[in-house]
Design an enzyme around this catalytic site. Structure first.
Site, PDB file in Angstrom:
ATOM      1  CG  ASP A   1      27.630  42.303  25.052  1.00 52.67           C
ATOM      2  OD1 ASP A   1      27.642  41.106  24.743  1.00 52.67           O
ATOM      3  OD2 ASP A   1      28.512  42.835  25.741  1.00 52.67           O
TER       4      ASP A   1
ATOM      5  CG  ASP B   1      30.452  45.680  28.039  1.00 60.14           C
ATOM      6  OD1 ASP B   1      30.935  46.148  26.990  1.00 60.14           O
ATOM      7  OD2 ASP B   1      30.807  44.603  28.528  1.00 60.14           O
TER       8      ASP B   1
ATOM      9  CG  ASP C   1      30.030  45.435  23.512  1.00 59.71           C
ATOM     10  OD1 ASP C   1      30.576  44.415  23.082  1.00 59.71           O
ATOM     11  OD2 ASP C   1      29.227  45.430  24.448  1.00 59.71           O
TER      12      ASP C   1
END
Length: 1185
Positions: free
Chosen positions: A483, A828, A832
């Site tokens: 991410d 995080d 997610d």
């Protein structure tokens, strides 16, 4: 005896969910049960034990098939590859105490599961409990349904109407009886229960069988030692389980006894213990910190929650009330991915509440007990999902091979002893003995120690693991999704409003843009610090304003408001401060957030910030500058994070809480673009380069703008400078129009004149696979729906996935897994959560030790933990294989030695077995796994299968070397001039002493004269001494050869404990070989041999070591040789992605650059902007193509 899903006999529980199971109905039959009880008695409990291990056999034998409706026993089977069975008894709950007549049951409950589960006229509910979750039988749907959850079918307005004033006492009582208490009850398991469960483990039952056999054969010392070891192992396991049980109990006990306030229909507010809460209860949230005892939907007011338990992120999250939308969509469908913004999760802490005009903050209980978010975490610890089916399957096959091997040995033993006229009892004991030798009972324990050591090493590096079985999976990872966690955001001084920009040395002047920066965020003051999204914090800090955290500001139309005021360093402003009256939090689906704010003494205004293209669409066309697209492209192409700002004046009279999001976020005035500079963390590039060098694909999956994501990917080294980026755009017009997909090459700073010169270069680059695809979440969704056949091809070279929502991320990882990639995800924890769970190895960057979000959690918020995890995973996987090989060889070496001696009706002595099993193998098994991971990641992975050609060849060759050496020693010792079959002292005594020991070979099986009764127990012979010494030292050779270091583990000499153990063991073995101490030899059943023979044995062992080591290094570990063999025999990988890669290399038409495909598969060439969908953001680069 399998299951044939027949009508009503079979159904699925939790269909489509992570814990999906097949469920079968059975009815107990009396005569079958009676026969089984007789079987238990006649088999001395063996049949009952077998049924304990295989619950499906128990059900098939005791019961008959029936419909689920009539069942009193249900058989459950997991739908994964493991297909694990479990047996559950159906129970009945009576609700007659609360429903005396039909009028007692409220009409509001007609469409709920509670009314559909109550049987008439008995007023009973049929239930089963599976993994702490209660299911009730739905009479109308004819299926078991989960209770303890508010049904999904309720609309937003239904939740407000039906539950807005609370449940009546009667409704609450009925629900409480059916759902059970709202507790996450993890009782501390009594020690006796843990002991029984551990002792009934097949491994210990096998040990018990072995011990009984050894006692029958008078192997007293050996049997006693094994009992002591087993008891020690059992007590250590029980102690560990008990400790875990206590830890888990303490984690949840605080949740079970909280006092809460609920609203009762027609009875007002009522205080009660949280364990009495039921789905549908109206919970009143008071000011101050509150720990949530259940999951609840916020229906009025606003909350700020610390969800660190849930996501691992300590950033406060703002929750808003569920809108009172009057439509027919279920509330979750209506709110789409933003439904979490209205849900307060169990175990999280409410740190701030803001009431609206009603004066109270209210929430409807959504889930209770183990159905809640915290309950889910506890259940995932109590019932971990088995992983790595291939390894499990291979281990079973491996065990079956050993059992087959033992069966051959049994047949050989029976033949030898029967032909020599042995007693039947003796033959049976010797034959059974072979099984205890061939199947290594210490294997499960040895494998577990390796995983435990790896877990401890990871913990030292700040990586916590709640799912140890996933550690081996990390060794197989070949694709990692990241991410935006790799970036640090800095506020850039350039702020674009119409055509003005502000230089770095000046603060932003007072105006609408300044006001937007000061109020358009979801920050709070918590524990004296401004807390919230890091991007919001940076933006707010740039204004030099402060948040006034003194609570209770009352502004007209709002009960509580957050006030922001100019700070000491702030530029002069014509206002005392601005009140933030209402907030619509950031939504990943809508890609924006908005607030309603009001200058103190002024009129209310709305401020919006979000994705620039989205914000521009919501603005009035005349307020959006004509150069918007070019400016946006200019900044995103440089890798800046670009955020659009807009505002709108609101009517003074209307209450902020009464305004809908759609009303607020329309007809806006465009203010400008906020540019934030993205600087990569120092460690990001080296980490990605290390992964690239190790041939582990890196993929960016982010919520950012696609152009920003591409630039970040280039800066980070995910996309090499020589590679081209191809933008994949998919569109679907409303109505019956076909979906379209277009491929466009993105190039910066390219002029018209370059085109002809670069065209061949483009074709060459594309032909050699030097390109990366980039696409947005919207395009990904359309491709997944309308161009399924293209999705695998796009994923093969897809590197940048931008504007991805949480569900897109999870879906993408599953699609990669379908291509046979082993996928890791680094995120995080907040957005997610789903992707981290779906991935083979999800690692959350968080301060928490464990969270619901992922199996792994790194305390340091840096992606440097990723290669660390892969290194340890690879080392753990190789350690597991080494341990398998060693255990197989150790048992085979001992097995071969015993079978050779059986030829002479001899065997190893009691202490000989004891020394090999205890002093050699147990110590090696414990210390072999200490070897750490190799610091460098090599560009290939360890073998994924236990039954792989190199591994099998290694085991087979070493068995042959061992067999050859033992047979050679066994035969050659008989050719020696000093050898005597009857006199075991002939080699070391004068010739005339032979007469003293002229006893026959009967001495070998127990008939001895009085003179040697103390010293000779029938095992002593030259063959025994030779074979035992050779096989014992051979175990050390094998341990040394199999303990490979590079390329996945550190060299063996770094494992000091293991090296010292091997040296110590070798020293003892050589001492036994050369010592010639009568008492010691007598105890160990050894006999004296000439020094020349002892040296000959050392030479045999040295030759075996050299050959074994040479073969392992030159053949087994020779990667180049195996690659050559693969090439010679034209072996192609079975991995889907490898086959696809090979196919695309031959396809000259892929990728179809500057073409548009429609969902009816008609290809259309694109010239300039003709055909296909045009995105204004990329128009400037398209024109040059």
């Amino acid at each position: 005896m399998g299951e044939n899903p027949a009508k009503n006999h079979y159904a699925q529980l939790n269909k489509g969910e992570e814990n999906e199971m097949d469920i079968f109905g059975y009815k107990t039959q009396g005569c079958r049960k009676a026969l089984c009880i007789a079987g238990y008695i006649l088999s001395c409990g063996v049949l009952r034990l077998l049924f304990y291990w295989k619950p499906e056999w128990d059900v098939w034998v005791n019961c008959i098939r029936c419909s689920l409706e009539d069942a009193d026993i249900v058989l459950l089977r997991t739908t994964d590859d493991f297909r694990i069975y479990s047996r559950k008894t159906v129970t009945w709950i009576s609700v007659s105490a609360f429903i005396k007549s039909r009028s007692d049951y409220p009409a509001t409950e007609e469409d709920s599961i509670f009314s559909k589960a109550i049987m008439k006229p008995s007023l009973q509910v049929k239930t089963i409990q599976v993994q702490k979750i209660r299911y009730v039988w739905n009479i109308y749907a004819k299926q078991f349904q989960k209770v303890g959850v508010l049904e999904d079918h309720y609309t937003c307005s239904a939740i407000h109407d039906k539950f807005g004033s609370g449940l009546s006492c009667n409704e609450q009582n009925v629900r409480r009886v059916i759902c059970g208490p709202n507790t996450i009850d993890v009782p501390v398991i009594p020690i006796w229960k843990l002991l029984i469960k551990e002792v009934l483990n097949p491994f210990y039952v096998f040990q018990l069988f072995s011990v009984c056999l050894w006692f029958a054969e008078e192997y007293m010392e050996y049997a006693t030692a094994i009992i002591v070891m087993s008891l020690l192992s059992i007590f250590l396991t029980v102690y560990d389980l008990r400790k875990q049980s206590i830890k888990l109990h303490r984690l949840v006990e605080s949740h079970n006894n909280i006092m809460v306030t609920v609203c009762r229909n027609k009875e007002g507010f009522q205080e009660l213990e949280s364990r009495h809460l039921v789905p549908g209860d109206m919970l009143i949230l008071k000011e101050g910190k509150t720990l949530l005892p259940c999951d609840a939907i916020l229906v009025s007011g606003q909350c700020t929650v610390n969800e660190s338990m849930l996501t691992g992120e300590s950033i406060p999250v703002t929750k808003t009330h569920l809108p009172q939308a009057d439509n027919f969509k279920p509330w979750k469908v209506y709110c789409a991915e933003d439904y979490r913004k209205h849900v307060l999760f169990c175990g999280t802490e409410v740190i701030q509440t803001k009431a609206d005009d009603t004066g109270v903050v209210k929430a409807v209980v959504l889930r209770t007990g183990f159905n809640t978010a915290k309950g889910d975490l506890v259940r995932s610890i109590l019932y971990p999902k088995p992983m790595n089916f291939k390894l499990y399957r291979d281990a079973l096959r491996f065990l079956m091979c050993l059992i087959a091997f033992a069966a051959i040995g049994m047949i050989y033993t029976v033949c030898v002893f029967v032909l020599n006229g042995e007693e039947t009892g003796e033959v049976v004991k010797k034959a059974l003995d072979v099984i205890t030798i061939a199947v290594p009972p210490a294997l499960p324990a040895a494998l577990t120690t390796g995983i435990i050591y790896t877990q401890q090493r990871l913990k030292k590096k700040g990586i916590f693991c709640i799912s140890p079985q996933r550690i081996n999976m990390c060794g197989q990872l070949n694709l990692f999704c990241f991410d935006k966690v790799m970036a640090v955001w800095w506020l850039c001084p350039h702020c674009f409003q119409d055509i003005h920009s502000f230089p770095a040395d000046h603060s932003l002047p007072w105006g609408p843009v300044f006001k937007a920066l000061a109020v358009c965020h979801s920050l709070i003051v918590w524990e004296g610090k401004i807390q919230g999204d890091p991007l919001d914090v940076k933006m707010f800090e740039a204004t030099n304003w402060v948040i006034d955290d003194s609570s209770g500001h009352r502004i007209e139309g709002s009960t509580h408001a957050t006030i922001v005021r100019p700070g000491i360093k702030a530029t002069t402003a014509p206002v005392e401060g601005i009140a933030i009256l209402h907030q619509f939090p950031f939504s990943s689906a809508l890609q924006r957030m908005s607030v309603i704010a009001q200058e103190i003494g002024g009129d209310p205004q709305a401020f919006i910030k979000g994705a620039p293209e989205i914000v521009a669409m919501l603005c009035r066309a005349e307020t959006v500058p004509s150069n918007f697209e070019s400016k946006l492209l200019l900044y995103t192409a440089q890798g800046f994070r670009v955020i659009g700002l807009a505002c709108k004046s609101l009517q003074a009279g209307k209450l902020p809480a009464a305004l809908t999001r759609e009303e607020v976020e329309s007809d806006l005035t465009f203010l400008g673009l906020l540019i934030m500079e993205n600087r990569l963390k120092r460690e990001t590039k080296p980490v990605l380069e290390e992964l690239s060098a190790a041939r582990i694909r890196s993929v960016m999956v982010t919520g950012d703008n696609i152009q920003t994501a591409i630039t970040v990917a280039k800066n980070a080294g995910m996309i090499a400078p020589t590679y081209r980026v191809i933008l994949v755009e998919a569109n679907k017009m409303p109505g019956s129009f076909p979906a379209s997909i277009t491929w466009k090459s993105l190039e910066e700073n390219k002029t018209e004149g370059d085109e002809s010169q670069t065209e061949p270069g483009i074709k060459m680059a594309l032909g050699s696979g030097q390109y990366h695809f980039a696409m947005s979440g919207k395009s990904y969704q359309i491709v997944a729906q309308h161009f399924r056949h293209l999705l695998p091809k796009l994923l093969l070279n897809g590197t940048v996935f931008a504007r991805m929502s949480p569900s897109h991320k999870s879906s993408l990882i599953e699609e990669f897994q379908k291509l046979d990639y082993f996928v890791g995800m680094c995120g995080d924890g907040a957005n997610d959560c789903g992707a981290l769970k779906v991935a083979h190895a999800g690692i959350s960057l968080s301060e928490q030790e464990a969270s619901v979000a992922s199996p792994f959690t790194s305390r340091t918020p840096s992606i440097a933990c990723v290669p660390e995890l892969i290194r340890e995973g690879r080392a753990a996987l190789v350690t597991s294989f080494c341990m398998f090989k060693y255990m197989a060889l150790y048992s085979t070496i001992q097995y071969l030695g015993v079978l050779l001696l059986y030829w002479q009706l001899n065997s190893f002595g009691n202490y000989q077995f004891l020394f090999q099993d205890l002093a050699i193998t147990t110590v090696i098994g414990v210390t072999m796994s200490f070897t750490g991971a190799y610091p460098k990641l090599v560009p290939y992975r360890p073998p994924s299968q236990l039954i792989s050609p190199p591994l099998l060849l290694s085991v087979v060759l070493n068995i042959l070397f061992s067999l050859s050496m033992q047979i050679f020693g066994f035969v050659v010792v008989q050719q020696q001039p000093w050898y005597s079959k009857t006199d075991v002292h002939s080699a070391c005594l004068p010739v005339n002493s032979h007469e003293k020991n002229s006893s026959s070979s009967l001495a070998l099986h127990g008939v001895r004269d009085g003179a040697h009764e103390q010293t000779d127990n029938g095992f002593k012979s030259y063959e025994n001494t030779t074979v035992w010494l050779l096989s014992t030292i051979n175990c050390l050779i094998v341990a040394l050869v199999f303990s490979k270091g590079k390329p996945f583990r550190q060299p063996i000499y770094t494992n000091y404990v293991f090296v010292l153990v091997l040296i110590g063991q070798l020293g003892i073995c050589l001492f036994l070989m050369f010592a010639d101490i009568d008492d010691l030899y007598s105890k160990m059943d050894l006999v004296c041999t000439p020094t020349t023979w002892r040296i000959s044995m050392v030479v045999m062992l040295a030759v075996t070591l050299a050959v074994s080591f040479l073969v392992e290094e030159a053949v087994i570990e020779n990667r180049a040789l195996w690659l050559l063999l693969k090439k010679t025999f034209r072996y192609h990988s079975k991995s889907h992605y490898k086959r696809l890669q090979h196919m695309l290399e031959q396809d000259s038409t892929w990728p179809p650059l500057n073409e548009t495909f429609f969902s009816d598969s008609v290809a259309v060439a694109v010239e300039g902007n003709m055909g296909g969908h045009s995105n204004p953001t990329f128009d400037s680069s398209e024109d040059s193509l």
